[in-house]
Design a protein around this motif. Structure first.
Motif, mmCIF file in Angstrom:
data_model
loop_
_atom_site.group_PDB
_atom_site.id
_atom_site.type_symbol
_atom_site.label_atom_id
_atom_site.label_comp_id
_atom_site.label_asym_id
_atom_site.label_seq_id
_atom_site.Cartn_x
_atom_site.Cartn_y
_atom_site.Cartn_z
ATOM 1 N N ALA A 3 -16.043 174.057 -15.575
ATOM 2 C CA ALA A 3 -16.864 175.123 -14.991
ATOM 3 C C ALA A 3 -16.186 175.671 -13.745
ATOM 4 C CB ALA A 3 -18.250 174.598 -14.651
ATOM 5 N N ARG A 4 -16.449 176.928 -13.480
ATOM 6 C CA ARG A 4 -15.928 177.533 -12.259
ATOM 7 C C ARG A 4 -16.800 177.092 -11.084
ATOM 8 N NH1 ARG A 4 -15.991 183.794 -13.239
ATOM 9 N NH2 ARG A 4 -18.079 183.203 -12.682
ATOM 10 N N PRO A 5 -16.249 177.036 -9.890
ATOM 11 C CA PRO A 5 -17.045 176.648 -8.715
ATOM 12 C C PRO A 5 -18.270 177.546 -8.518
ATOM 13 C CG PRO A 5 -14.727 176.581 -8.160
ATOM 14 C CD PRO A 5 -14.829 177.167 -9.554
ATOM 15 N N ALA A 6 -18.148 178.818 -8.767
ATOM 16 C CA ALA A 6 -19.280 179.735 -8.601
ATOM 17 C C ALA A 6 -20.417 179.396 -9.566
ATOM 18 C CB ALA A 6 -18.835 181.182 -8.797
ATOM 19 N N ASP A 7 -20.083 178.865 -10.727
ATOM 20 C CA ASP A 7 -21.108 178.490 -11.700
ATOM 21 C C ASP A 7 -21.828 177.204 -11.302
ATOM 22 O OD1 ASP A 7 -20.299 180.676 -13.168
ATOM 23 O OD2 ASP A 7 -18.951 179.498 -14.460
ATOM 24 N N ARG A 8 -21.178 176.330 -10.552
ATOM 25 C CA ARG A 8 -21.755 175.048 -10.144
ATOM 26 C C ARG A 8 -22.490 175.129 -8.806
ATOM 27 N NH1 ARG A 8 -22.878 171.194 -12.811
ATOM 28 N NH2 ARG A 8 -22.428 169.806 -11.121
ATOM 29 N N LEU A 9 -22.447 176.258 -8.135
ATOM 30 C CA LEU A 9 -23.000 176.392 -6.792
ATOM 31 C C LEU A 9 -24.491 176.068 -6.741
ATOM 32 C CD1 LEU A 9 -22.260 177.139 -3.916
ATOM 33 C CD2 LEU A 9 -22.848 179.496 -4.434
ATOM 34 N N GLU A 10 -25.289 176.584 -7.655
ATOM 35 C CA GLU A 10 -26.729 176.335 -7.649
ATOM 36 C C GLU A 10 -27.048 174.860 -7.875
ATOM 37 O OE1 GLU A 10 -29.244 178.240 -6.682
ATOM 38 O OE2 GLU A 10 -27.678 179.671 -6.156
ATOM 39 N N ALA A 11 -26.343 174.219 -8.775
ATOM 40 C CA ALA A 11 -26.566 172.791 -9.032
ATOM 41 C C ALA A 11 -26.213 171.960 -7.799
ATOM 42 C CB ALA A 11 -25.753 172.342 -10.234
#
Length: 108
Positions: A3-11
């Motif tokens: 996953a990209r860092p931007a995709d993991r930000l909310e988690a």
């Protein structure tokens, strides 16, 4: 993990803990035993403290605009901080503790 860092930000944000509370910045602090004259000297200025705290350990905290004195976690003095050298600040007694002029003893 694909996953990209931007995709993991909310988690990541949902699992983060809050920051711990810290003391206010800019406060100078000291701990001392209050002398008999019930004044605390800060720089060249004296600030009065409630006489019931005489002989007990007090905490003095000073910012640029005020001086706060506590004894066992209870506030015993709060004054506006004075910058000019050699001044003395005394907090007057509350009106309920002042003795009326007609009841004062007269010295003759």
């Amino acid at each position: 993990m694909q996953a990209r860092p931007a995709d993991r930000l909310e988690a990541d944000r949902s699992r983060m803990l809050g920051l711990p509370s810290i003391a206010q910045l800019g406060w100078w602090k000291a701990s001392l035993r209050l002398p008999r004259d019930h004044y605390v000297r800060l720089d060249t200025c004296d600030y009065s403290v409630h006489p019931l705290a005489v002989g007990r350990r007090i905490e003095v905290a000073a910012a640029l605009d005020q001086v706060l004195v506590t004894c066992d976690g209870v506030e015993v003095a709060r004054h506006a901080r004075h910058q000019p050298p050699s001044t003395q600040t005394t907090r007057p007694l509350p009106p309920a503790r002042r003795q009326p002029a007609r009841n004062r003893r007269r010295w003759t």
